[in-house]
Motif scaffolding. Structure first.
Motif, PDB file in Angstrom:
ATOM      1  N   LEU A  25      16.677  -1.250  -7.993  1.00 27.34           N
ATOM      2  CA  LEU A  25      15.223  -1.184  -7.852  1.00 27.34           C
ATOM      3  C   LEU A  25      14.599  -0.739  -9.168  1.00 27.34           C
ATOM      4  O   LEU A  25      15.017   0.250  -9.764  1.00 27.34           O
ATOM      5  CB  LEU A  25      14.850  -0.188  -6.745  1.00 27.34           C
ATOM      6  N   GLU A  26      13.542  -1.470  -9.628  1.00 22.36           N
ATOM      7  CA  GLU A  26      12.958  -1.134 -10.927  1.00 22.36           C
ATOM      8  C   GLU A  26      11.450  -1.006 -10.954  1.00 22.36           C
ATOM      9  O   GLU A  26      10.895  -0.435 -11.900  1.00 22.36           O
ATOM     10  CB  GLU A  26      13.397  -2.144 -11.988  1.00 22.36           C
ATOM     11  N   VAL A  27      10.730  -1.504  -9.916  1.00 20.86           N
ATOM     12  CA  VAL A  27       9.269  -1.431 -10.012  1.00 20.86           C
ATOM     13  C   VAL A  27       8.624  -1.445  -8.629  1.00 20.86           C
ATOM     14  O   VAL A  27       9.114  -2.094  -7.705  1.00 20.86           O
ATOM     15  CB  VAL A  27       8.703  -2.587 -10.868  1.00 20.86           C
ATOM     16  N   PHE A  28       7.516  -0.710  -8.524  1.00 15.66           N
ATOM     17  CA  PHE A  28       6.661  -0.718  -7.347  1.00 15.66           C
ATOM     18  C   PHE A  28       5.287  -1.213  -7.782  1.00 15.66           C
ATOM     19  O   PHE A  28       4.586  -0.567  -8.547  1.00 15.66           O
ATOM     20  CB  PHE A  28       6.559   0.692  -6.753  1.00 15.66           C
ATOM     21  N   PHE A  29       4.893  -2.411  -7.299  1.00 11.31           N
ATOM     22  CA  PHE A  29       3.552  -2.933  -7.509  1.00 11.31           C
ATOM     23  C   PHE A  29       2.681  -2.409  -6.363  1.00 11.31           C
ATOM     24  O   PHE A  29       2.862  -2.828  -5.218  1.00 11.31           O
ATOM     25  CB  PHE A  29       3.547  -4.472  -7.495  1.00 11.31           C
ATOM     26  N   HIS A  30       1.794  -1.495  -6.662  1.00 13.17           N
ATOM     27  CA  HIS A  30       1.049  -0.840  -5.585  1.00 13.17           C
ATOM     28  C   HIS A  30      -0.452  -1.046  -5.734  1.00 13.17           C
ATOM     29  O   HIS A  30      -0.967  -1.295  -6.826  1.00 13.17           O
ATOM     30  CB  HIS A  30       1.369   0.655  -5.539  1.00 13.17           C
ATOM     31  N   GLY A  31      -1.160  -0.944  -4.623  1.00 13.51           N
ATOM     32  CA  GLY A  31      -2.610  -1.094  -4.617  1.00 13.51           C
ATOM     33  C   GLY A  31      -3.152  -0.753  -3.249  1.00 13.51           C
ATOM     34  O   GLY A  31      -2.412  -0.395  -2.339  1.00 13.51           O
ATOM     35  N   GLY A  32      -4.457  -0.883  -3.095  1.00 16.48           N
ATOM     36  CA  GLY A  32      -5.084  -0.626  -1.802  1.00 16.48           C
ATOM     37  C   GLY A  32      -5.674   0.764  -1.693  1.00 16.48           C
ATOM     38  O   GLY A  32      -6.782   0.931  -1.194  1.00 16.48           O
ATOM     39  N   VAL A  33      -4.939   1.775  -2.120  1.00 15.25           N
ATOM     40  CA  VAL A  33      -5.429   3.151  -2.154  1.00 15.25           C
ATOM     41  C   VAL A  33      -4.944   3.793  -3.449  1.00 15.25           C
ATOM     42  O   VAL A  33      -4.020   3.295  -4.093  1.00 15.25           O
ATOM     43  CB  VAL A  33      -4.930   3.983  -0.949  1.00 15.25           C
ATOM     44  N   ALA A  34      -5.569   4.899  -3.815  1.00 18.55           N
ATOM     45  CA  ALA A  34      -5.161   5.611  -5.032  1.00 18.55           C
ATOM     46  C   ALA A  34      -3.716   6.087  -4.900  1.00 18.55           C
ATOM     47  O   ALA A  34      -3.289   6.581  -3.847  1.00 18.55           O
ATOM     48  CB  ALA A  34      -6.086   6.792  -5.276  1.00 18.55           C
ATOM     49  N   PHE A  35      -2.960   5.952  -5.984  1.00 18.50           N
ATOM     50  CA  PHE A  35      -1.545   6.307  -5.973  1.00 18.50           C
ATOM     51  C   PHE A  35      -1.318   7.800  -6.215  1.00 18.50           C
ATOM     52  O   PHE A  35      -0.269   8.342  -5.852  1.00 18.50           O
ATOM     53  CB  PHE A  35      -0.807   5.495  -7.045  1.00 18.50           C
ATOM     54  N   THR A  36      -2.318   8.468  -6.791  1.00 18.97           N
ATOM     55  CA  THR A  36      -2.154   9.865  -7.200  1.00 18.97           C
ATOM     56  C   THR A  36      -1.603  10.779  -6.107  1.00 18.97           C
ATOM     57  O   THR A  36      -0.656  11.537  -6.359  1.00 18.97           O
ATOM     58  CB  THR A  36      -3.494  10.434  -7.731  1.00 18.97           C
ATOM     59  N   PRO A  37      -2.130  10.751  -4.861  1.00 23.84           N
ATOM     60  CA  PRO A  37      -1.603  11.666  -3.851  1.00 23.84           C
ATOM     61  C   PRO A  37      -0.148  11.397  -3.463  1.00 23.84           C
ATOM     62  O   PRO A  37       0.507  12.265  -2.884  1.00 23.84           O
ATOM     63  CB  PRO A  37      -2.529  11.426  -2.645  1.00 23.84           C
ATOM     64  N   VAL A  40       0.857  -1.184   0.000  1.00 25.53           N
ATOM     65  CA  VAL A  40       0.000   0.000   0.000  1.00 25.53           C
ATOM     66  C   VAL A  40       0.896   1.237   0.000  1.00 25.53           C
ATOM     67  O   VAL A  40       1.827   1.316   0.808  1.00 25.53           O
ATOM     68  CB  VAL A  40      -0.923   0.000   1.235  1.00 25.53           C
ATOM     69  N   PRO A  41       0.672   2.199  -0.908  1.00 30.14           N
ATOM     70  CA  PRO A  41       1.591   3.341  -1.038  1.00 30.14           C
ATOM     71  C   PRO A  41       1.877   4.083   0.258  1.00 30.14           C
ATOM     72  O   PRO A  41       3.025   4.455   0.529  1.00 30.14           O
ATOM     73  CB  PRO A  41       0.873   4.246  -2.046  1.00 30.14           C
ATOM     74  N   SER A  42       0.861   4.321   1.082  1.00 30.51           N
ATOM     75  CA  SER A  42       1.058   5.092   2.308  1.00 30.51           C
ATOM     76  C   SER A  42       1.984   4.381   3.282  1.00 30.51           C
ATOM     77  O   SER A  42       2.914   4.981   3.840  1.00 30.51           O
ATOM     78  CB  SER A  42      -0.291   5.383   2.967  1.00 30.51           C
ATOM     79  N   LYS A  76      -5.618   0.626  13.935  1.00 26.13           N
ATOM     80  CA  LYS A  76      -5.585   0.374  12.499  1.00 26.13           C
ATOM     81  C   LYS A  76      -4.327   0.925  11.843  1.00 26.13           C
ATOM     82  O   LYS A  76      -4.321   1.238  10.648  1.00 26.13           O
ATOM     83  CB  LYS A  76      -6.826   0.980  11.825  1.00 26.13           C
ATOM     84  N   LEU A  77      -3.255   1.046  12.603  1.00 25.77           N
ATOM     85  CA  LEU A  77      -2.008   1.548  12.020  1.00 25.77           C
ATOM     86  C   LEU A  77      -1.303   0.415  11.285  1.00 25.77           C
ATOM     87  O   LEU A  77      -1.031  -0.637  11.855  1.00 25.77           O
ATOM     88  CB  LEU A  77      -1.093   2.113  13.119  1.00 25.77           C
ATOM     89  N   GLY A  78      -0.971   0.645  10.017  1.00 21.12           N
ATOM     90  CA  GLY A  78      -0.265  -0.358   9.217  1.00 21.12           C
ATOM     91  C   GLY A  78      -1.220  -1.291   8.507  1.00 21.12           C
ATOM     92  O   GLY A  78      -2.415  -1.040   8.388  1.00 21.12           O
ATOM     93  N   GLY A  79      -0.668  -2.394   7.982  1.00 23.05           N
ATOM     94  CA  GLY A  79      -1.488  -3.371   7.265  1.00 23.05           C
ATOM     95  C   GLY A  79      -2.117  -2.750   6.034  1.00 23.05           C
ATOM     96  O   GLY A  79      -1.497  -2.005   5.300  1.00 23.05           O
ATOM     97  N   GLN A  80      -3.397  -3.030   5.826  1.00 26.77           N
ATOM     98  CA  GLN A  80      -4.103  -2.524   4.661  1.00 26.77           C
ATOM     99  C   GLN A  80      -5.161  -1.494   5.041  1.00 26.77           C
ATOM    100  O   GLN A  80      -6.081  -1.219   4.283  1.00 26.77           O
ATOM    101  CB  GLN A  80      -4.741  -3.687   3.899  1.00 26.77           C
TER     102      GLN A  80
END
Length: 499
Positions: A243-255, A216-218, A474-478
């Motif tokens: 390092l070549e790639v970040f596979f991200h998800g869970g929240v919008a990456f835009t911010p 998750v980006p955050s 709820k700190l951390g995780g998803q």
């Protein structure tokens, strides 16, 4: 010789199979539905709704109900206590703990063995397959993968049955060979205390040759910033040159994009969006030049879509969707969720193949005054205001301020900046301007300030949202910060902490 060049051949058959997504979407989805119905026909749920007599989608839609978590909660709780053949064939031992409903602090989503392998792990496999196809010079497997995870605990003290973050379930069940190419250690990855885990992950990973990161980006940004503090480095490529790639998800990456681009300045860095949730793995960004994601049609997930504009036939199967409409997504899965409202809203940008963007949550919007503001609008507005002012947003939430005695009302935004704008009022004005541009309902309500007044922007202190999540366990995780809310519960709690 690069190890990746040898491993690449493992993924090539799957890439050929994915070509069916281009032209055979309806066939793939009808096949999935038939499998789900046949597999579950002898379960309690299947018998109740006569799955054995169903001939196809029309029967399924006519004779089985639409569900939210509340409708399935009683059956899921029985499954958690060890009962078999309730919503899905056999006994389900794993439950992904997700953010709560109106009535409960948490939801517990069943994760069957089939769902684990053919949905969740299949999504991870396809992420790599598509990335390697798009990047023929990749050396992904010549180094390690940093994968963030949550934690898990015993489920009602039943033997071999656990509940926890989906990421923890994935780490717990992953092929042991995968542990040879990933960091951190399993023991570290499953720690409950995120603040302790963050530093341990940073220290374990900073000496490894990490080529790819997932999470998750955050929360990933929090780990990476911790590592920067420990190493004293300015850019991440100074720690991980490959390092070549970040596979991200869970929240919008835009911010978060600008912060990552400042942290990682290498021109060889790539970002790949994924749409995975406790309920399943649904989409992948198959084209790095297109923000839309490919809907994954053969993962044991059958999709339906509710047209949010209403109408008598508002729920349709995939092959009846239209471009540029806002839909709420319903899923039926090999984990026992049936016509389940997941809570996400999407918009199709293409129907050949089926590609989409996430527009928000069915419960994450502001429509207190008929403005119908969704998360997609908010992301566009914030992105524009940041571009114009050079600011960077870390976290945010917004809620309505209801009409006073003079019939005046507004939206109230609470924003934590990693780089604040020089002029907060200018930022607020630009945000408001863009929201009117992208949302005609909002524009109409803002007309001459008659109904809706200019938005109010409050700057959050550093660490406010993390402190709030920590207080709620709820700190951390998803876990995610609620972006937009039609009520003021969340924002009032945050404002008290911000005082």
């Amino acid at each position: 010789m690069s190890i990746t060049n040898f491993v690449r051949y493992i993924f090539e058959p799957r890439m050929r199979a994915l070509e069916k997504h281009q032209t055979q979407g309806e066939m793939l989805q009808r096949k999935v539905l038939n499998h789900l119905i046949q597999t579950a026909k002898d379960t309690e749920y299947g018998r109740k709704y006569a799955f054995a007599a169903m001939k196809g989608y029309d029967d399924f839609a006519k004779h089985s109900p639409v569900n939210t978590y509340e409708e399935l909660k009683e059956q899921i709780d029985r499954m958690r206590h060890g009962e078999a053949d309730i919503l899905w064939k056999g006994r389900v031992r794993w439950y992904a703990k997700s953010s709560g409903t109106t009535n409960d602090k948490s939801k517990f989503i069943p994760v069957s063995p089939e769902g684990l392998q053919k949905t969740h792990y299949a999504g991870g496999f396809d992420s790599v397959a598509i990335y390697l196809r798009n990047n023929p010079k990749s050396r992904l497997f010549d180094g390690r993968a940093l994968i963030l995870g949550g934690s898990h605990a015993s489920n009602y003290n039943i033997k071999d049955s656990l509940v926890g973050d989906l990421s923890a379930i994935l780490i717990e069940n992953i092929n042991p060979l995968a542990n040879l190419v990933r960091v951190p250690k399993k023991q570290t990855a499953l720690l409950q205390d995120f603040e302790v885990k963050r530093e341990r992950i940073a220290r374990e990973a900073m000496t490894k040759n990490v080529t790819n990161i997932s999470g998750v980006p955050s929360w990933m940004l929090s780990v990476l910033n911790c590592m920067m503090e420990i190493t004293g480095k300015t850019h991440l490529e100074d720690v991980w040159p490959n390092l070549e790639v970040f596979f991200h998800g869970g929240v919008a990456f835009t911010p978060y994009r600008k912060q990552y681009e400042q942290l990682i300045t290498s021109p060889n860095m790539h970002y790949m969006d994924t749409y995975n949730a406790s309920e399943g793995f649904f989409g992948l960004q198959d084209d790095p030049t297109d923000k839309a994601m490919l809907l994954m049609l053969d993962y044991g997930v059958f999709y339906e879509f509710e047209d949010l504009s209403g109408g008598s036939n508002s729920i349709v199967p995939l092959w009846e969707v239209e471009k540029d409409k806002n839909y709420a997504m319903l899923i039926s899965t090999s984990c026992g969720l049936w016509r389940y409202k997941i809570g996400d809203t999407i918009r199709f940008t293409s129907t050949n193949p089926y590609k989409f963007v996430i527009t928000g949550r069915t419960k994450s919007f502001i429509n207190a005054f008929g403005e119908e503001l969704i998360v997609d609008n908010a992301e566009q507005g914030l992105s524009y205001a940041c571009q114009q002012t050079g600011a960077e947003v870390l976290e945010y939430t917004a809620a309505p301020v209801f009409m006073d005695a003079h019939a005046k009302c507004r939206h109230q935004w609470l924003i934590e900046f990693s780089k604040p704008p020089q002029d907060l009022q200018q930022f607020a004005s630009l945000l408001d301007q863009k929201l009117q541009e992208v949302n005609s309902d909002y524009e109409a309500k803002r007309y001459k300030d008659i109904t809706l007044q200019p938005l109010e922007l409050i700057q959050a202190r550093t660490g406010l949202f993390n402190d709030w999540l920590k207080l709620r366990g709820k700190l951390g995780g998803q876990h995610k910060v609620p972006r937009l809310s039609n009520a003021r519960d969340h924002i009032e709690q945050l404002l008290k902490l911000n005082a």
